[in-house]
Design an enzyme around this catalytic site. Sequence first.
Site, short mmCIF file in Angstrom:
data_model
loop_
_atom_site.label_atom_id
_atom_site.label_comp_id
_atom_site.label_asym_id
_atom_site.label_seq_id
_atom_site.Cartn_x
_atom_site.Cartn_y
_atom_site.Cartn_z
NE ARG A 18 -2.35 -1.06 3.47
CZ ARG A 18 -2.62 -0.37 4.57
NH1 ARG A 18 -3.59 0.52 4.59
NH2 ARG A 18 -1.94 -0.57 5.68
CG ASN A 36 -4.06 -4.41 3.05
OD1 ASN A 36 -3.46 -4.32 1.98
ND2 ASN A 36 -3.42 -4.29 4.20
#
Length: 89
Positions: A18, A36
């Site tokens: 990320r 996520n």
Amino acid sequence: MARQRYIVTGKVQGVGFRYWTHHTAFSLGLHGWVRNRPDGSVEIVAEGDLGSLRQFEKELWQGPVSSRVADVIPCDTNLQEELTEFSMQ
């Protein structure tokens, strides 16, 4: 402006994916978000010019060094939210 949603599978959680995605999107001038998913994949919505989105998709296949990307799946999105930055959710 174009908008694209991606689902990225493989070893993409717990490896800085990320953060890497945020940095990569920012460097390409894209707006959107990354998060996520419960199934171990990562979901991304990105918006920008078509050339930047194409480059972004190529970069997603590489990912950070510690990741192992199995697939990058472009998906349709009908999200209407205004995207003014790139964020991690």
